[in-house]
Design a protein around this motif. Sequence first.
Motif, short mmCIF file in Angstrom:
data_model
loop_
_atom_site.label_atom_id
_atom_site.label_comp_id
_atom_site.label_asym_id
_atom_site.label_seq_id
_atom_site.Cartn_x
_atom_site.Cartn_y
_atom_site.Cartn_z
N TYR A 39 -9.43 54.52 67.04
CA TYR A 39 -8.71 54.48 68.31
C TYR A 39 -7.22 54.61 68.04
O TYR A 39 -6.72 54.13 67.02
N ASP A 40 -6.49 55.24 69.00
CA ASP A 40 -5.03 55.24 68.88
C ASP A 40 -4.52 53.89 69.41
O ASP A 40 -5.31 53.06 69.87
N GLN A 42 -3.04 53.17 72.04
CA GLN A 42 -3.26 52.99 73.47
C GLN A 42 -4.72 52.65 73.79
O GLN A 42 -5.07 52.41 74.93
N LYS A 44 -7.32 54.75 73.13
CA LYS A 44 -8.10 55.97 73.35
C LYS A 44 -8.97 56.25 72.13
O LYS A 44 -8.48 56.26 71.00
#
Length: 85
Positions: A39-40, A42, A44
């Motif tokens: 995941y990043d 943020q 996502k």
Amino acid sequence: TILSNIPIREDEEAVILYPNPASNSFSINNKGLAKLAIYDVQGKLILNTIVQAKEAIPISKLTVGIYIVKIITGTTAVIKCLVVE
């Protein structure tokens, strides 16, 4: 979400993500198959895959930054940070 109802392992030091920082690929020292999600910052989902023990996971297409790696083995999960250079 990144965290689900799968318990987080208390001995997460037993799971090593290497090399870290990484630029082209990284591996984890899992035994057998593991579900892996990246995941990043943020939250996502960037990558969702199943990996073999010590398999090289390609990350050359990721931009430089910090990512969250969720590793699920059996009924437990470990959360690690990965720095991509």
